[in-house]
Write a protein that holds these residues in place. Structure first.
Motif, PDB file in Angstrom:
ATOM      1  N   CYS A 217       0.836  -1.206   0.000  1.00  0.00           N
ATOM      2  CA  CYS A 217       0.000   0.000   0.000  1.00  0.00           C
ATOM      3  C   CYS A 217       0.871   1.257   0.000  1.00  0.00           C
ATOM      4  CB  CYS A 217      -0.926  -0.004   1.224  1.00  0.00           C
ATOM      5  SG  CYS A 217      -1.926   1.487   1.368  1.00  0.00           S
ATOM      6  N   THR A 218       1.819   1.317   0.891  1.00  0.00           N
ATOM      7  CA  THR A 218       2.654   2.523   0.964  1.00  0.00           C
ATOM      8  C   THR A 218       3.577   2.637  -0.240  1.00  0.00           C
ATOM      9  OG1 THR A 218       4.300   1.412   2.330  1.00  0.00           O
ATOM     10  CG2 THR A 218       2.597   2.674   3.466  1.00  0.00           C
ATOM     11  N   PHE A 219       4.000   1.509  -0.739  1.00  0.00           N
ATOM     12  CA  PHE A 219       4.841   1.580  -1.934  1.00  0.00           C
ATOM     13  C   PHE A 219       4.038   2.101  -3.122  1.00  0.00           C
ATOM     14  CE2 PHE A 219       7.031  -0.098  -5.664  1.00  0.00           C
ATOM     15  CZ  PHE A 219       8.288   0.418  -5.434  1.00  0.00           C
ATOM     16  N   HIS A 220       2.807   1.615  -3.246  1.00  0.00           N
ATOM     17  CA  HIS A 220       1.952   2.042  -4.352  1.00  0.00           C
ATOM     18  C   HIS A 220       1.607   3.532  -4.254  1.00  0.00           C
ATOM     19  CE1 HIS A 220      -1.174   1.846  -7.429  1.00  0.00           C
ATOM     20  NE2 HIS A 220      -1.981   2.468  -6.583  1.00  0.00           N
ATOM     21  N   HIS A 221       1.279   3.990  -3.048  1.00  0.00           N
ATOM     22  CA  HIS A 221       0.814   5.378  -2.888  1.00  0.00           C
ATOM     23  C   HIS A 221       1.932   6.389  -2.666  1.00  0.00           C
ATOM     24  CE1 HIS A 221      -3.487   4.642  -2.991  1.00  0.00           C
ATOM     25  NE2 HIS A 221      -3.276   3.557  -2.261  1.00  0.00           N
ATOM     26  N   HIS A 222       3.004   5.974  -2.000  1.00  0.00           N
ATOM     27  CA  HIS A 222       4.039   6.939  -1.614  1.00  0.00           C
ATOM     28  C   HIS A 222       5.426   6.591  -2.145  1.00  0.00           C
ATOM     29  CE1 HIS A 222       1.074   8.704   1.075  1.00  0.00           C
ATOM     30  NE2 HIS A 222       0.854   7.494   1.560  1.00  0.00           N
ATOM     31  N   GLY A 223       5.573   5.429  -2.753  1.00  0.00           N
ATOM     32  CA  GLY A 223       6.873   5.033  -3.274  1.00  0.00           C
ATOM     33  C   GLY A 223       7.872   4.627  -2.200  1.00  0.00           C
ATOM     34  N   VAL A 224       7.355   4.320  -0.996  1.00  0.00           N
ATOM     35  CA  VAL A 224       8.214   3.881   0.105  1.00  0.00           C
ATOM     36  C   VAL A 224       7.578   2.672   0.790  1.00  0.00           C
ATOM     37  CG1 VAL A 224       9.140   6.189   0.567  1.00  0.00           C
ATOM     38  CG2 VAL A 224       7.091   5.430   1.769  1.00  0.00           C
ATOM     39  N   GLY A 225       8.349   1.928   1.523  1.00  0.00           N
ATOM     40  CA  GLY A 225       7.838   0.794   2.287  1.00  0.00           C
ATOM     41  C   GLY A 225       7.693   1.169   3.749  1.00  0.00           C
ATOM     42  N   ASN A 226       6.797   2.095   4.052  1.00  0.00           N
ATOM     43  CA  ASN A 226       6.622   2.598   5.416  1.00  0.00           C
ATOM     44  C   ASN A 226       5.217   2.258   5.912  1.00  0.00           C
ATOM     45  OD1 ASN A 226       6.240   4.032   7.748  1.00  0.00           O
ATOM     46  ND2 ASN A 226       6.997   5.981   6.927  1.00  0.00           N
ATOM     47  N   PRO A 227       5.069   1.228   6.754  1.00  0.00           N
ATOM     48  CA  PRO A 227       3.735   0.809   7.195  1.00  0.00           C
ATOM     49  C   PRO A 227       2.979   1.888   7.970  1.00  0.00           C
ATOM     50  CG  PRO A 227       5.442  -0.420   8.342  1.00  0.00           C
ATOM     51  CD  PRO A 227       6.127   0.387   7.299  1.00  0.00           C
ATOM     52  N   TYR A 228       3.664   2.888   8.496  1.00  0.00           N
ATOM     53  CA  TYR A 228       2.973   3.957   9.230  1.00  0.00           C
ATOM     54  C   TYR A 228       2.154   4.844   8.290  1.00  0.00           C
ATOM     55  CZ  TYR A 228       5.742   2.617  13.223  1.00  0.00           C
ATOM     56  OH  TYR A 228       6.315   1.894  14.248  1.00  0.00           O
ATOM     57  N   ARG A 229       2.426   4.741   6.992  1.00  0.00           N
ATOM     58  CA  ARG A 229       1.668   5.523   6.008  1.00  0.00           C
ATOM     59  C   ARG A 229       0.668   4.655   5.237  1.00  0.00           C
ATOM     60  NH1 ARG A 229       5.430   9.534   2.715  1.00  0.00           N
ATOM     61  NH2 ARG A 229       3.494  10.721   2.682  1.00  0.00           N
ATOM     62  N   SER A 230       0.480   3.429   5.697  1.00  0.00           N
ATOM     63  CA  SER A 230      -0.398   2.499   5.004  1.00  0.00           C
ATOM     64  C   SER A 230      -1.863   2.818   5.246  1.00  0.00           C
ATOM     65  CB  SER A 230      -0.107   1.070   5.480  1.00  0.00           C
ATOM     66  OG  SER A 230      -1.006   0.171   4.886  1.00  0.00           O
ATOM     67  N   ARG A 231      -2.687   2.551   4.256  1.00  0.00           N
ATOM     68  CA  ARG A 231      -4.135   2.764   4.345  1.00  0.00           C
ATOM     69  C   ARG A 231      -4.848   1.483   4.745  1.00  0.00           C
ATOM     70  NH1 ARG A 231      -4.718   7.115  -0.411  1.00  0.00           N
ATOM     71  NH2 ARG A 231      -2.715   8.079   0.004  1.00  0.00           N
ATOM     72  N   ILE A 232      -4.100   0.441   5.016  1.00  0.00           N
ATOM     73  CA  ILE A 232      -4.628  -0.804   5.567  1.00  0.00           C
ATOM     74  C   ILE A 232      -3.744  -1.134   6.759  1.00  0.00           C
ATOM     75  CG2 ILE A 232      -3.268  -2.226   3.972  1.00  0.00           C
ATOM     76  CD1 ILE A 232      -5.594  -4.269   4.032  1.00  0.00           C
ATOM     77  N   ARG A 233      -4.349  -1.645   7.834  1.00  0.00           N
ATOM     78  CA  ARG A 233      -3.604  -1.946   9.058  1.00  0.00           C
ATOM     79  C   ARG A 233      -3.839  -3.397   9.456  1.00  0.00           C
ATOM     80  NH1 ARG A 233      -0.319   2.114  10.275  1.00  0.00           N
ATOM     81  NH2 ARG A 233      -1.312   4.066   9.808  1.00  0.00           N
ATOM     82  N   VAL A 234      -2.786  -4.054   9.868  1.00  0.00           N
ATOM     83  CA  VAL A 234      -2.935  -5.382  10.452  1.00  0.00           C
ATOM     84  C   VAL A 234      -3.033  -5.168  11.955  1.00  0.00           C
ATOM     85  CG1 VAL A 234      -1.894  -7.652  10.795  1.00  0.00           C
ATOM     86  CG2 VAL A 234      -1.676  -6.495   8.578  1.00  0.00           C
ATOM     87  N   VAL A 235      -4.194  -5.527  12.500  1.00  0.00           N
ATOM     88  CA  VAL A 235      -4.486  -5.279  13.908  1.00  0.00           C
ATOM     89  C   VAL A 235      -4.410  -6.588  14.682  1.00  0.00           C
ATOM     90  CG1 VAL A 235      -6.262  -4.487  15.526  1.00  0.00           C
ATOM     91  CG2 VAL A 235      -5.973  -3.341  13.310  1.00  0.00           C
ATOM     92  N   ALA A 236      -3.677  -6.572  15.794  1.00  0.00           N
ATOM     93  CA  ALA A 236      -3.557  -7.749  16.645  1.00  0.00           C
ATOM     94  C   ALA A 236      -4.765  -7.815  17.574  1.00  0.00           C
ATOM     95  CB  ALA A 236      -2.270  -7.686  17.457  1.00  0.00           C
TER      96      ALA A 236
END
Length: 169
Positions: free
Chosen positions: A29-48
């Motif tokens: 998601c972050t790579f597609h939208h921002h060109g980086v692999g930063n999960p803090y900028r992801s629009r989907i979250r894996v929740v424990a």
């Protein structure tokens, strides 16, 4: 774009079709939208959820979306009555009211830009669905998912009925 959702659908009897916590969805998601692999900028979250159970969470495109209702600038809006909720970053002031209003935690403030972020389904081709190695993410309308859940519930009832009749658990 019509109102669709990304659903988490696992097969608990098939270990290959359960979220493995790889978090590929967040990275792609972050790579597609921002060109980086930063999960803090992801629009989907894996929740424990605890006890080793994690689920990916993304926008539900609620019928009466609290994020839209509370947005003071109209940045969070639905362009058509039957379309998905989108964010206009040029109007967003980063107040975070939409973040607090979202019932599933699917809206975040972008740590880079300071504006609201939510799933936009990648213009109809969600990359998280495309690259999920367990294939537990599905894109569909709410009616299709309701049918899927009804079939699952019917199978569960059938299994319970058979177990009651045979005395097996």
């Amino acid at each position: 774009m019509a109102k669709e959702r990304i659903w988490y659908v696992e097969d608990s009897e098939n270990m290959d079709q359960i979220c493995s916590r790889c978090r590929m969805c967040e990275l792609i998601c972050t790579f597609h939208h921002h060109g980086v692999g930063n999960p803090y900028r992801s629009r989907i979250r894996v929740v424990a959820l605890g006890k080793g159970v994690d689920i990916p969470v993304t926008c539900l495109n609620c019928e009466d979306a609290p994020c839209v209702n509370i947005c003071p600038t109209g940045a969070m809006h639905r362009p058509q009555p039957d379309s998905m909720v989108i964010v206009n970053p040029d109007v967003c002031i980063g107040c975070g009211m939409c973040v607090n209003a979202c019932p599933v935690g699917a809206v975040i403030l972008d740590p880079g830009e300071g504006t609201a972020l939510k799933c936009d389904l990648c213009n109809g081709e969600p990359q998280c669905v495309k690259y999920c190695p367990a294939e537990v993410l599905k894109l569909s309308g709410s009616s299709q998912f309701s049918k899927h859940r009804m079939k699952g519930f019917a199978r569960l009832l059938q299994a319970q009925t058979i177990n009651t009749e045979t005395g097996l658990k």
